[in-house]
Design a protein around this motif. Structure first.
Motif, PDB file in Angstrom:
ATOM      1  N   GLU A 147      -0.190   3.398   3.211  1.00  0.00           N
ATOM      2  CA  GLU A 147       0.827   3.861   4.151  1.00  0.00           C
ATOM      3  C   GLU A 147       2.013   2.903   4.049  1.00  0.00           C
ATOM      4  O   GLU A 147       1.825   1.687   3.931  1.00  0.00           O
ATOM      5  CB  GLU A 147       0.290   3.867   5.574  1.00  0.00           C
ATOM      6  CG  GLU A 147       1.312   4.333   6.605  1.00  0.00           C
ATOM      7  CD  GLU A 147       0.824   4.206   8.040  1.00  0.00           C
ATOM      8  OE1 GLU A 147       1.638   4.421   8.955  1.00  0.00           O
ATOM      9  OE2 GLU A 147      -0.361   3.875   8.227  1.00  0.00           O
ATOM     10  N   VAL A 148       3.220   3.445   4.069  1.00  0.00           N
ATOM     11  CA  VAL A 148       4.428   2.629   3.925  1.00  0.00           C
ATOM     12  C   VAL A 148       5.290   2.750   5.172  1.00  0.00           C
ATOM     13  O   VAL A 148       5.510   3.853   5.685  1.00  0.00           O
ATOM     14  CB  VAL A 148       5.239   3.058   2.686  1.00  0.00           C
ATOM     15  CG1 VAL A 148       6.514   2.218   2.566  1.00  0.00           C
ATOM     16  CG2 VAL A 148       4.406   2.931   1.423  1.00  0.00           C
ATOM     17  N   THR A 149       5.772   1.607   5.670  1.00  0.00           N
ATOM     18  CA  THR A 149       6.719   1.589   6.785  1.00  0.00           C
ATOM     19  C   THR A 149       7.922   0.735   6.400  1.00  0.00           C
ATOM     20  O   THR A 149       7.880  -0.023   5.422  1.00  0.00           O
ATOM     21  CB  THR A 149       6.080   1.027   8.072  1.00  0.00           C
ATOM     22  OG1 THR A 149       5.596  -0.309   7.818  1.00  0.00           O
ATOM     23  CG2 THR A 149       4.927   1.902   8.540  1.00  0.00           C
TER      24      THR A 149
ATOM     25  N   SER B 139      -4.247  -4.730  -5.571  1.00  0.00           N
ATOM     26  CA  SER B 139      -3.594  -4.221  -6.766  1.00  0.00           C
ATOM     27  C   SER B 139      -2.626  -3.088  -6.431  1.00  0.00           C
ATOM     28  O   SER B 139      -2.961  -2.168  -5.682  1.00  0.00           O
ATOM     29  CB  SER B 139      -4.667  -3.747  -7.751  1.00  0.00           C
ATOM     30  OG  SER B 139      -4.075  -3.284  -8.933  1.00  0.00           O
ATOM     31  N   ASN B 140      -1.422  -3.198  -6.987  1.00  0.00           N
ATOM     32  CA  ASN B 140      -0.382  -2.161  -6.920  1.00  0.00           C
ATOM     33  C   ASN B 140       0.370  -2.079  -5.596  1.00  0.00           C
ATOM     34  O   ASN B 140       1.313  -1.287  -5.479  1.00  0.00           O
ATOM     35  CB  ASN B 140      -0.958  -0.774  -7.232  1.00  0.00           C
ATOM     36  CG  ASN B 140      -1.475  -0.688  -8.657  1.00  0.00           C
ATOM     37  OD1 ASN B 140      -0.766  -1.017  -9.600  1.00  0.00           O
ATOM     38  ND2 ASN B 140      -2.716  -0.261  -8.810  1.00  0.00           N
ATOM     39  N   ALA B 141       0.014  -2.884  -4.589  1.00  0.00           N
ATOM     40  CA  ALA B 141       0.679  -2.763  -3.290  1.00  0.00           C
ATOM     41  C   ALA B 141       2.166  -3.120  -3.365  1.00  0.00           C
ATOM     42  O   ALA B 141       3.001  -2.455  -2.733  1.00  0.00           O
ATOM     43  CB  ALA B 141      -0.020  -3.633  -2.250  1.00  0.00           C
TER      44      ALA B 141
ATOM     45  N   TRP C  12       0.547  -0.727   3.914  1.00  0.00           N
ATOM     46  CA  TRP C  12      -0.677  -0.882   4.696  1.00  0.00           C
ATOM     47  C   TRP C  12      -1.851  -0.174   4.019  1.00  0.00           C
ATOM     48  O   TRP C  12      -1.682   0.865   3.380  1.00  0.00           O
ATOM     49  CB  TRP C  12      -0.494  -0.275   6.084  1.00  0.00           C
ATOM     50  CG  TRP C  12       0.708  -0.766   6.819  1.00  0.00           C
ATOM     51  CD1 TRP C  12       1.999  -0.298   6.712  1.00  0.00           C
ATOM     52  CD2 TRP C  12       0.760  -1.836   7.770  1.00  0.00           C
ATOM     53  NE1 TRP C  12       2.844  -1.003   7.535  1.00  0.00           N
ATOM     54  CE2 TRP C  12       2.115  -1.947   8.204  1.00  0.00           C
ATOM     55  CE3 TRP C  12      -0.201  -2.689   8.307  1.00  0.00           C
ATOM     56  CZ2 TRP C  12       2.513  -2.885   9.153  1.00  0.00           C
ATOM     57  CZ3 TRP C  12       0.202  -3.622   9.241  1.00  0.00           C
ATOM     58  CH2 TRP C  12       1.534  -3.717   9.661  1.00  0.00           C
ATOM     59  N   GLN C  13      -3.029  -0.747   4.213  1.00  0.00           N
ATOM     60  CA  GLN C  13      -4.272  -0.101   3.788  1.00  0.00           C
ATOM     61  C   GLN C  13      -5.328  -0.385   4.850  1.00  0.00           C
ATOM     62  O   GLN C  13      -5.585  -1.553   5.164  1.00  0.00           O
ATOM     63  CB  GLN C  13      -4.728  -0.619   2.424  1.00  0.00           C
ATOM     64  CG  GLN C  13      -5.858   0.189   1.808  1.00  0.00           C
ATOM     65  CD  GLN C  13      -6.124  -0.232   0.375  1.00  0.00           C
ATOM     66  OE1 GLN C  13      -6.451  -1.382   0.112  1.00  0.00           O
ATOM     67  NE2 GLN C  13      -5.999   0.706  -0.566  1.00  0.00           N
ATOM     68  N   ASN C  14      -5.879   0.670   5.424  1.00  0.00           N
ATOM     69  CA  ASN C  14      -6.858   0.515   6.514  1.00  0.00           C
ATOM     70  C   ASN C  14      -6.297  -0.347   7.645  1.00  0.00           C
ATOM     71  O   ASN C  14      -6.979  -1.242   8.166  1.00  0.00           O
ATOM     72  CB  ASN C  14      -8.165  -0.075   5.981  1.00  0.00           C
ATOM     73  CG  ASN C  14      -8.795   0.803   4.916  1.00  0.00           C
ATOM     74  OD1 ASN C  14      -8.766   2.024   5.018  1.00  0.00           O
ATOM     75  ND2 ASN C  14      -9.348   0.176   3.879  1.00  0.00           N
ATOM     76  N   ASN C  15      -5.035  -0.097   7.988  1.00  0.00           N
ATOM     77  CA  ASN C  15      -4.338  -0.799   9.085  1.00  0.00           C
ATOM     78  C   ASN C  15      -4.120  -2.283   8.824  1.00  0.00           C
ATOM     79  O   ASN C  15      -3.813  -3.031   9.746  1.00  0.00           O
ATOM     80  CB  ASN C  15      -5.099  -0.618  10.411  1.00  0.00           C
ATOM     81  CG  ASN C  15      -5.142   0.833  10.856  1.00  0.00           C
ATOM     82  OD1 ASN C  15      -4.147   1.535  10.793  1.00  0.00           O
ATOM     83  ND2 ASN C  15      -6.317   1.281  11.285  1.00  0.00           N
TER      84      ASN C  15
ATOM     85  N   GLY D 294       4.315  -5.825   0.433  1.00  0.00           N
ATOM     86  CA  GLY D 294       5.633  -5.600   1.012  1.00  0.00           C
ATOM     87  C   GLY D 294       6.711  -6.358   0.271  1.00  0.00           C
ATOM     88  O   GLY D 294       6.441  -7.100  -0.688  1.00  0.00           O
ATOM     89  N   LEU D 295       7.917  -6.168   0.728  1.00  0.00           N
ATOM     90  CA  LEU D 295       9.064  -6.885   0.179  1.00  0.00           C
ATOM     91  C   LEU D 295      10.142  -6.982   1.246  1.00  0.00           C
ATOM     92  O   LEU D 295      10.108  -6.279   2.250  1.00  0.00           O
ATOM     93  CB  LEU D 295       9.595  -6.200  -1.078  1.00  0.00           C
ATOM     94  CG  LEU D 295      10.143  -4.777  -0.989  1.00  0.00           C
ATOM     95  CD1 LEU D 295      11.579  -4.726  -0.457  1.00  0.00           C
ATOM     96  CD2 LEU D 295      10.116  -4.107  -2.349  1.00  0.00           C
TER      97      LEU D 295
END
Length: 212
Positions: A83-85, A161-163, A133-136, A141-142
């Motif tokens: 999930e992206v915010t 990986s890949n976040a 986010w993954q599992n809250n 991020g950046l």
């Protein structure tokens, strides 16, 4: 080498050393930081060192329509693993960028003074963040500086990986929708090149920065 006083001033970027170093000293006030980025300059130094201001030549940038998304990365994005915010946890993103271990670096250039300074710019709506986010849990991020038509990326982190790639691609998608000209990535690294970033002459970058 130029040594800055408290006066709000930077020398012309073409006077920078071949290493990219332009000046030492000054402060990290919101006014100085904003003036720096508007003129293609950014701070980069470690704790215990004087504030060091850079304007490298060439400059690593991404023209937004040149973004490369690999087939495997498209698959990850389509699976909805993250999930992206945007601008929800700026300070936490900076703190994670500070703490992440990087190959070839003994310490970090993101000092506590930097976190406080960019935090003030975030409150002014200039410094912005992307959170993944993954599992809250915040796993990537950046953050960077939003100049209105150019976004200056500062640092990113990834706990899984890949976040960080998800953060980068999500930011580019947002900038494309808002018709930004480019994403400034400052200096070359192969990871950025794999995403479509390339080097351009500093004078060309400054011209793009100054265009309205």
């Amino acid at each position: 080498m130029y040594y800055l006083t408290q006066d709000l001033f930077f020398p012309e970027v073409h006077l920078a050393h071949t290493s990219g170093v332009l000046a030492l000293g000054g402060d990290l006030s919101p006014e100085r930081l904003l003036l720096a980025y508007q003129n293609g300059i950014f701070p980069w130094y470690e704790d215990g060192e004087p504030i060091t201001w850079w304007s490298p030549n060439p400059r690593m940038v991404l023209f937004l329509d040149e973004l490369i998304i690999s087939k495997s990365m498209r698959n990850i994005l389509n699976r909805g693993l993250f999930e992206v915010t945007f601008n929800q946890n700026f300070t936490e993103v900076m703190a994670n960028c500070q703490q992440i271990k990087r190959d070839g670096q003994n310490g970090t250039w993101i000092t506590q003074d930097m976190i406080e300074a960019y935090g003030k710019l975030h409150q002014l709506g200039v410094a912005k963040s992307v959170e993944v986010w993954q599992n809250n849990e915040l796993v990537g991020g950046l953050y960077g500086m939003d100049l209105g038509s150019v976004f200056c990326g500062e640092s990113m982190f990834s706990k899984v990986s890949n976040a960080s790639k998800v953060a980068f691609i999500s930011l580019v998608g947002l900038l494309q929708k808002q018709h930004y000209k480019l994403l400034d990535c400052q200096v070359y690294n192969p990871h950025l090149e794999s995403l479509g970033c390339r080097e351009i002459a500093r004078k060309d970058f400054i011209n793009l920065l100054k265009e309205r």
